[in-house]
Enzyme design. Structure first.
Site, PDB file in Angstrom:
ATOM      1  N   ASP A   1       7.854  15.763 121.150  1.00 56.37           N
ATOM      2  CA  ASP A   1       8.058  14.605 122.024  1.00 56.37           C
ATOM      3  C   ASP A   1       8.525  15.024 123.411  1.00 56.37           C
ATOM      4  O   ASP A   1       8.324  14.306 124.386  1.00 56.37           O
ATOM      5  CB  ASP A   1       9.038  13.630 121.377  1.00 56.37           C
ATOM      6  CG  ASP A   1       8.338  12.974 120.202  1.00 56.37           C
ATOM      7  OD1 ASP A   1       8.373  13.543 119.092  1.00 56.37           O
ATOM      8  OD2 ASP A   1       7.703  11.930 120.397  1.00 56.37           O
TER       9      ASP A   1
ATOM     10  N   ASN B   1      11.424  16.923 118.376  1.00 53.62           N
ATOM     11  CA  ASN B   1      10.354  16.343 117.561  1.00 53.62           C
ATOM     12  C   ASN B   1      11.020  15.547 116.448  1.00 53.62           C
ATOM     13  O   ASN B   1      12.255  15.553 116.313  1.00 53.62           O
ATOM     14  CB  ASN B   1       9.432  17.441 117.015  1.00 53.62           C
ATOM     15  CG  ASN B   1       8.133  16.877 116.460  1.00 53.62           C
ATOM     16  OD1 ASN B   1       7.457  16.090 117.145  1.00 53.62           O
ATOM     17  ND2 ASN B   1       7.772  17.220 115.247  1.00 53.62           N
TER      18      ASN B   1
ATOM     19  N   GLN C   1       5.700   8.452 108.435  1.00 59.40           N
ATOM     20  CA  GLN C   1       4.493   8.688 109.250  1.00 59.40           C
ATOM     21  C   GLN C   1       3.585   9.729 108.595  1.00 59.40           C
ATOM     22  O   GLN C   1       2.360   9.659 108.721  1.00 59.40           O
ATOM     23  CB  GLN C   1       4.876   9.188 110.656  1.00 59.40           C
ATOM     24  CG  GLN C   1       5.606   8.186 111.531  1.00 59.40           C
ATOM     25  CD  GLN C   1       7.120   8.335 111.437  1.00 59.40           C
ATOM     26  OE1 GLN C   1       7.660   8.675 110.380  1.00 59.40           O
ATOM     27  NE2 GLN C   1       7.812   8.064 112.520  1.00 59.40           N
TER      28      GLN C   1
ATOM     29  N   ARG D   1       3.087   4.348 118.313  1.00 63.50           N
ATOM     30  CA  ARG D   1       4.063   5.426 118.348  1.00 63.50           C
ATOM     31  C   ARG D   1       3.320   6.758 118.474  1.00 63.50           C
ATOM     32  O   ARG D   1       2.100   6.798 118.388  1.00 63.50           O
ATOM     33  CB  ARG D   1       4.952   5.390 117.091  1.00 63.50           C
ATOM     34  CG  ARG D   1       4.153   5.271 115.803  1.00 63.50           C
ATOM     35  CD  ARG D   1       4.742   6.015 114.673  1.00 63.50           C
ATOM     36  NE  ARG D   1       4.815   7.432 114.920  1.00 63.50           N
ATOM     37  CZ  ARG D   1       3.764   8.246 114.868  1.00 63.50           C
ATOM     38  NH1 ARG D   1       2.553   7.809 114.604  1.00 63.50           N
ATOM     39  NH2 ARG D   1       3.917   9.531 115.110  1.00 63.50           N
ATOM     40  N   GLY D   2       4.113   7.846 118.636  1.00 65.14           N
ATOM     41  CA  GLY D   2       3.520   9.155 118.902  1.00 65.14           C
ATOM     42  C   GLY D   2       3.564   9.345 120.409  1.00 65.14           C
ATOM     43  O   GLY D   2       3.240   8.422 121.166  1.00 65.14           O
TER      44      GLY D   2
HETATM   45  C1  RUB Z   1       6.726  10.898 116.562  1.00 67.25           C
HETATM   46  C2  RUB Z   1       6.932  12.314 116.379  1.00 67.25           C
HETATM   47  C3  RUB Z   1       5.723  13.117 116.462  1.00 67.25           C
HETATM   48  C4  RUB Z   1       5.626  13.409 117.915  1.00 67.25           C
HETATM   49  C5  RUB Z   1       4.797  14.549 118.280  1.00 67.25           C
HETATM   50  O1  RUB Z   1       7.896  10.167 116.429  1.00 67.25           O
HETATM   51  O2  RUB Z   1       8.002  12.834 116.267  1.00 67.25           O
HETATM   52  O3  RUB Z   1       5.846  14.278 115.710  1.00 67.25           O
HETATM   53  O4  RUB Z   1       5.273  12.263 118.641  1.00 67.25           O
HETATM   54  O5  RUB Z   1       3.474  14.299 118.112  1.00 67.25           O
HETATM   55  P1  RUB Z   1       7.782   8.600 116.317  1.00 67.25           P
HETATM   56  P2  RUB Z   1       2.564  14.248 119.388  1.00 67.25           P
HETATM   57  O6  RUB Z   1       6.986   8.310 115.096  1.00 67.25           O
HETATM   58  O7  RUB Z   1       9.216   8.160 116.215  1.00 67.25           O
HETATM   59  O8  RUB Z   1       7.116   8.128 117.570  1.00 67.25           O
HETATM   60  O9  RUB Z   1       2.933  15.437 120.188  1.00 67.25           O
HETATM   61  O10 RUB Z   1       1.193  14.316 118.836  1.00 67.25           O
HETATM   62  O11 RUB Z   1       2.852  12.980 120.069  1.00 67.25           O
END
Ligand code: RUB
Length: 355
Positions: free
Chosen positions: A243, A253, A202, A60-61
């Site tokens: 995101d 986000n 997370q 994820r991320g």
């Molecule tokens: C992840 C999430 C993170 C973003 C942004 O959601 O919201 O804050 O991915 O981080 P999930 P980045 O855990 O549902 O995937 O920009 O580093 O990806």
């Protein structure tokens, strides 16, 4: 040198651990659902299993799933013996696994576009291209980290939400944690408040783990404590990932980001997002046009399979929320820090002008 050997060398040179890699047609990634207690490597040899790993949050991320999208297309090329039509279909399936984060869509599209000019060597080209995308994201992390560290002062306390870090990116610090890690490596004495991020935790499970690994002092709070911490003057700045950033600067986000941004504005605390130019989506005019993924309500009524509410309780889980651009002080990217008016300045970034 084979692509995998080149990749391993790049990471060795930078003293980093690879979060996602592919060897002999098998994709390997750290199962994030097991963190922080186990760093278990999940092995994936089919597009179907990769889709499952993305939907179930093993990976994820937004940055990490973007990299997986690229490798997913390589797996599809292997599985279909390089059939461009079937590869495209596999790409459509991967894009449907998580609808909010735009990097997944963009890397899949970039790979599929490349199939058109790859000819006979499609499989080999797909592997090279996936490695190229991973390396590019890693470079972005260093670059945006350097730009972002400019807004962090010695002595600052920074709050972050969810996990925008190395496991969710290419391995240095993802986005928000690249800014924080760079400031720390520059010798600035900083402290981080990390929100636990219900319901998936997370922040507690992954951000706290990375901050510990990087040796950055930190304090864990539950999401509903951020108002207290900001109004009492504990927090100097907020840095979160994104995101998707819409053309007008609104951002999606992890759910909870919006409420932190409102409290930040009420307390005159600068609110930044650290992201990459690839997370800016000019096809999405504003936050209203971003599809917010609705996840299964059982993720709210249960934790680790254990119920935490009376049986039959109705629950809701919008996985993201939209923070309007009016609440955002600056958008940190690998090309510089973008300031208001976002509508115009984001466009300049796409033409490589630093604003
Ligand atoms: C992840 C999430 C993170 C973003 C942004 O959601 O919201 O804050 O991915 O981080 P999930 P980045 O855990 O549902 O995937 O920009 O580093 O990806």
């Amino acid at each position: 040198m084979r692509p995998i050997e080149q990749l391993v060398q790049q990471y060795k040179d930078r003293e980093l651990a690879l979060p996602i890699w592919c060897e002999n047609g098998t994709l390997k990634l750290i199962d994030q659902t097991k963190l922080p207690f186990k760093e278990e490597v999940c092995q994936i040899a089919s597009v179907h299993k990769l889709g499952e790993a993305i939907s179930s949050m093993k990976i994820r991320g937004s940055g990490a799933i973007g990299i997986c999208g690229a490798y997913g297309i390589f797996l599809a090329a292997l599985q279909t013996n390089g059939d461009p039509q079937k590869v495209k279909k596999a790409g459509d399936f991967l894009k449907s696994t998580r609808p909010t984060a735009v990097n997944l869509m963009k890397t899949v599209d970039e790979m599929v576009k490349e199939t058109k000019s790859s000819g006979q060597n499609l499989i080999a080209r797909m592997e090279e291209k996936a490695v190229e995308i991973l390396n590019r994201q890693l470079d972005f992390e260093y670059q945006l980290g350097t730009y972002g560290a400019e807004v962090i002062n010695d002595g600052d306390t920074i709050m972050t939400h969810c996990h925008s870090g190395a496991f969710g990116g290419a391995g240095y610090g993802g986005r928000a944690l690249s800014v924080i890690r760079t400031a720390h490596e520059q010798g600035k004495k900083i402290h981080v408040y990390t929100c636990e991020t219900r319901p998936y935790l997370q922040g507690a499970r992954i951000t706290a783990l990375e901050l510990k690994k990087f040796g950055i002092p930190h304090t864990l709070i539950t999401d509903n404590m951020s108002g207290f911490c900001m109004s009492e003057g504990y927090i100097d700045k907020i840095v979160v990932g994104s995101d998707r950033v819409a053309a007008n600067g609104d951002l999606a986000n992890k759910v909870g980001t919006y409420m932190h941004a409102i409290v930040a504005q009420a307390n005159n605390i600068p609110f930044y997002t650290a992201t990459s130019s690839h997370t800016i989506d000019f096809n999405t005019p504003s936050g209203r046009d971003i599809e917010v993924e609705m996840r299964n309500a059982s993720e709210v009524t249960h934790f680790n399979g254990m119920p935490i509410a009376p049986e039959g309780t109705q629950a809701l889980y919008p996985s993201f929320d939209i923070t309007p651009s009016s609440l955002i002080s600056g958008i940190i990217t690998e090309k510089g820090i973008i300031s208001k008016p976002f509508e115009t300045n984001l466009r300049k970034v796409s033409s490589k002008v630093i604003v």
